[in-house]
Design a protein around this motif. Structure first.
Motif, PDB file in Angstrom:
ATOM      1  N   THR A 229       0.975  -1.455  -0.009  1.00 23.00           N
ATOM      2  CA  THR A 229      -0.241  -0.116  -0.067  1.00 23.00           C
ATOM      3  C   THR A 229       0.939   1.211  -0.082  1.00 23.00           C
ATOM      4  OG1 THR A 229      -1.881  -0.965   1.085  1.00 23.00           O
ATOM      5  CG2 THR A 229      -1.778   1.123   1.409  1.00 23.00           C
ATOM      6  N   ARG A 230       0.718   1.959  -0.992  1.00 24.30           N
ATOM      7  CA  ARG A 230       1.853   2.998  -1.121  1.00 24.30           C
ATOM      8  C   ARG A 230       1.612   4.285  -0.110  1.00 24.30           C
ATOM      9  NH1 ARG A 230       3.372   4.843  -6.222  1.00 24.30           N
ATOM     10  NH2 ARG A 230       1.322   4.019  -7.165  1.00 24.30           N
ATOM     11  N   GLU A 231       0.427   4.364   0.521  1.00 26.15           N
ATOM     12  CA  GLU A 231       0.328   5.363   1.389  1.00 26.15           C
ATOM     13  C   GLU A 231       0.712   5.011   2.839  1.00 26.15           C
ATOM     14  OE1 GLU A 231      -2.204   4.240  -0.477  1.00 26.15           O
ATOM     15  OE2 GLU A 231      -2.505   5.843  -1.620  1.00 26.15           O
ATOM     16  N   ALA A 232       0.848   3.512   2.954  1.00 26.84           N
ATOM     17  CA  ALA A 232       1.124   2.820   4.571  1.00 26.84           C
ATOM     18  C   ALA A 232       2.286   3.436   5.254  1.00 26.84           C
ATOM     19  CB  ALA A 232       1.175   1.441   4.417  1.00 26.84           C
ATOM     20  N   PRO A 233       3.503   3.529   4.485  1.00 25.98           N
ATOM     21  CA  PRO A 233       4.844   3.853   5.249  1.00 25.98           C
ATOM     22  C   PRO A 233       4.716   5.210   5.824  1.00 25.98           C
ATOM     23  CG  PRO A 233       5.247   3.106   3.044  1.00 25.98           C
ATOM     24  CD  PRO A 233       3.824   2.950   3.228  1.00 25.98           C
ATOM     25  N   ALA A 234       3.859   6.110   5.124  1.00 24.90           N
ATOM     26  CA  ALA A 234       3.859   7.524   5.598  1.00 24.90           C
ATOM     27  C   ALA A 234       2.924   7.581   6.771  1.00 24.90           C
ATOM     28  CB  ALA A 234       3.519   8.588   4.486  1.00 24.90           C
ATOM     29  N   ARG A 235       1.772   6.602   6.591  1.00 26.18           N
ATOM     30  CA  ARG A 235       0.817   6.842   7.497  1.00 26.18           C
ATOM     31  C   ARG A 235       1.311   6.093   9.086  1.00 26.18           C
ATOM     32  NH1 ARG A 235      -4.249   5.083   3.941  1.00 26.18           N
ATOM     33  NH2 ARG A 235      -4.614   7.291   3.087  1.00 26.18           N
ATOM     34  N   ASN A 304       9.666   1.862  -0.982  1.00 24.02           N
ATOM     35  CA  ASN A 304       8.625   2.805  -0.724  1.00 24.02           C
ATOM     36  C   ASN A 304       9.011   2.821   0.779  1.00 24.02           C
ATOM     37  OD1 ASN A 304       6.631   4.413  -0.750  1.00 24.02           O
ATOM     38  ND2 ASN A 304       4.992   2.621  -0.505  1.00 24.02           N
ATOM     39  N   TRP A 305       9.219   1.817   1.504  1.00 21.33           N
ATOM     40  CA  TRP A 305       9.206   1.969   2.892  1.00 21.33           C
ATOM     41  C   TRP A 305      10.400   2.486   3.558  1.00 21.33           C
ATOM     42  CZ3 TRP A 305       5.186   0.394   6.247  1.00 21.33           C
ATOM     43  CH2 TRP A 305       4.182  -0.223   5.617  1.00 21.33           C
ATOM     44  N   LEU A 306      11.515   2.306   2.794  1.00 15.96           N
ATOM     45  CA  LEU A 306      12.720   3.085   3.064  1.00 15.96           C
ATOM     46  C   LEU A 306      12.651   4.622   3.050  1.00 15.96           C
ATOM     47  CD1 LEU A 306      15.252   0.226   1.578  1.00 15.96           C
ATOM     48  CD2 LEU A 306      14.611   0.546   4.069  1.00 15.96           C
ATOM     49  N   GLN A 307      11.751   5.077   2.307  1.00 13.52           N
ATOM     50  CA  GLN A 307      11.551   6.558   2.459  1.00 13.52           C
ATOM     51  C   GLN A 307      11.454   7.033   3.916  1.00 13.52           C
ATOM     52  OE1 GLN A 307      11.658   8.421  -0.972  1.00 13.52           O
ATOM     53  NE2 GLN A 307      12.462   6.270  -1.434  1.00 13.52           N
ATOM     54  N   TYR A 308      10.625   6.111   4.681  1.00 11.64           N
ATOM     55  CA  TYR A 308      10.123   6.463   5.872  1.00 11.64           C
ATOM     56  C   TYR A 308      10.810   5.932   7.254  1.00 11.64           C
ATOM     57  CZ  TYR A 308       6.661   9.068   3.284  1.00 11.64           C
ATOM     58  OH  TYR A 308       6.049   9.772   2.058  1.00 11.64           O
ATOM     59  N   PHE A 309      11.442   4.624   6.872  1.00 19.05           N
ATOM     60  CA  PHE A 309      12.001   3.999   8.040  1.00 19.05           C
ATOM     61  C   PHE A 309      13.168   3.549   7.604  1.00 19.05           C
ATOM     62  CE2 PHE A 309       7.117   3.683   8.649  1.00 19.05           C
ATOM     63  CZ  PHE A 309       7.154   3.458   9.773  1.00 19.05           C
TER      64      PHE A 309
END
Ligand SMILES: Nc1ncnc2c1ncn2[C@@H]1O[C@H](COP(=O)(O)OS(=O)(=O)O)[C@@H](OP(=O)(O)O)[C@H]1O
Length: 412
Positions: A229-235, A304-309
């Motif tokens: 889910t594209r939005e999940a990491p940011a959320r 995508n996840w590594l952009q946030y974590f």
């Protein structure tokens, strides 16, 4: 209440017996006074009335308390908001409420969806039984242990500090069920789908799904569709940047076949795996718009996840090793969560009939527990050429994934 009733009852009975003995002893000696007769009758009636009233009060008073206990258990295990709703558990489970916790895991999120192919996998409305056995099991055998009732009653609901974010068909249910054995882990049984489908409901709604935890206990949930889910990491990062993320990964080819098998079990008329795999069978072009294929491109989703974590906050569990060496993988997970290694070899046995490791004792039960029949399905035979073509397709993505995670999962 009990004491006065008993005293009144005893008095009545005693009076009645005394009068009876008087009657029988003097039956032939003298006639019994009508006033006394009435008194005895009145006493017996009074006793009966008090007894009936007491029974009714006792019965009625147990009903609400039974419901409260049951709902508390439900809230704790299925994560459903029930405290004020008055809606019973079974109706919630049997009739999926609007925007509520889903019992299935299978929902392919927008980033990689295309309408036509995903119709095959559009399981939002159909797959409510995927994790049913496990979730139903929780409610069928409420944990009666003193420790569990202790933890049910106290503590508070917290947002999860650790989430199993994927991958679909990776072995996420097995991991969660195994982790729940740990006394310092409390997890919601059903998949909340908060960061994909239910985000608009807000964090309070999400928190309310969680079981109560005591100081030092970790709250967890699993929703495998988060990983794609594209939005999940940011959320998730907005909820807490410290959230620990766990991804169970499995050979993407087997994972795709497993995904297809699940859809096939519900829609037997779908085209063959082989025909869905290719955009063009002659050229051998793989259809990456089919979610069963798309989900397995782990490297792409991970970016995508590594952009946030940071990588240090994500643990990758091998779906294969979770089957061949569950205790070993569980050891890694417990370390990652900063918990004592309590779940060990001793907790597992290999069930020959099931063909998978099972728990000797499930959470809150003293009985052995294997996952339900939707876990470990027999896969259809797939044309080996198609399998090989898929292996070739995934190889570069797998290599990239091994590089990113620093771990060779051995799929090639
Ligand atoms: N102990 C144990 N028992 C049963 N099944 C096990 C176990 N460990 C891992 N697995 C594998 O888990 C696969 C299902 O993965 P998930 O639970 O992630 O599926 S889902 O996305 O939640 O639907 C499921 O996939 P299939 O074999 O294709 O059914 C299993 O292979």
């Amino acid at each position: 209440m009990t004491l006065p009733v008993c005293l009144v009852g005893l008095w009545c009975v005693q009076t009645g017996l005394m009068e009876y003995s008087l009657i029988s002893h003097n039956r032939y000696a003298r006639s019994f006074s009508p006033v006394k007769k009435k008194l005895v009758l009145l006493g017996i009636m009074l006793f009966l009335w008090v007894y009936m009233a007491y029974s009714c009060v006792g019965y009625c008073s147990t009903m609400p308390s039974m419901m409260v206990d049951y709902r508390a258990k439900e809230t704790q295990t299925a994560g459903k908001r029930t405290d004020n709703s008055g809606v019973d558990l079974m109706s919630k489970l049997l009739f999926k409420p609007q925007g509520w916790v889903d019992l299935e895991t299978d929902y392919d999120e927008p980033p990689i969806r295309t309408a036509s192919r995903d119709l095959l996998n559009d399981e939002v409305e159909i797959d409510r039984t995927e994790d049913w056995d496990e979730i139903r099991g929780e409610h069928k055998s409420p944990d009666q242990s003193p420790m569990s009732s202790f933890s049910n009653g106290s503590g508070s609901k917290k947002l999860p500090q650790a989430i199993i974010i994927g991958v679909k068909k990776g072995g996420t249910r097995a991991l969660l069920e195994f982790l729940r054995v740990h006394p310092d882990i409390r997890a919601v049984g059903a998949e909340p789908h908060f960061f994909d489908r239910n985000y608009d409901n807000g964090l309070d709604w999400y928190r309310d799904l969680m079981p109560k935890t005591l100081e030092g206990q970790i709250t967890m949930e699993k929703t495998p569709s988060y990983f794609v889910t594209r939005e999940a990491p940011a959320r998730i990062s907005a909820m807490s940047r410290d959230t620990k993320l766990i991804v169970v990964v499995r050979d993407p080819v087997t994972r795709a076949i497993s995904d297809y098998t699940q859809t096939l079990s519900k829609k037997p008329d779908i085209p063959t795996f082989e025909s869905l795999t290719f955009r063009n069978r002659t050229t051998g072009l793989i259809d990456t718009s089919w979610s069963a294929i798309q989900i397995g491109i782990y490297a792409k989703h991970l970016e995508n996840w590594l952009q946030y974590f940071p990588m240090s906050q994500i643990l990758f569990v091998s779906g294969e090793r979770l089957i061949s060496d569950p205790a070993g993988e569980l050891g890694r997970v417990q370390d990652f969560l900063g918990l004592k290694r309590i779940i060990t070899d001793k907790h597992f046995y290999f069930n020959q009939t099931k063909g998978f490791p099972c728990l000797k004792k499930a959470e809150g039960s003293s009985k052995p527990h294997c996952l339900g029949k939707t876990k470990g399905r027999t896969h259809p035979n797939i044309n080996p050429e198609v399998v090989q073509r898929l292996r070739d397709f995934y190889r570069p993505f797998n290599m990239k994934f091994y590089q990113m995670t620093g771990h060779n999962f051995g799929w090639d």
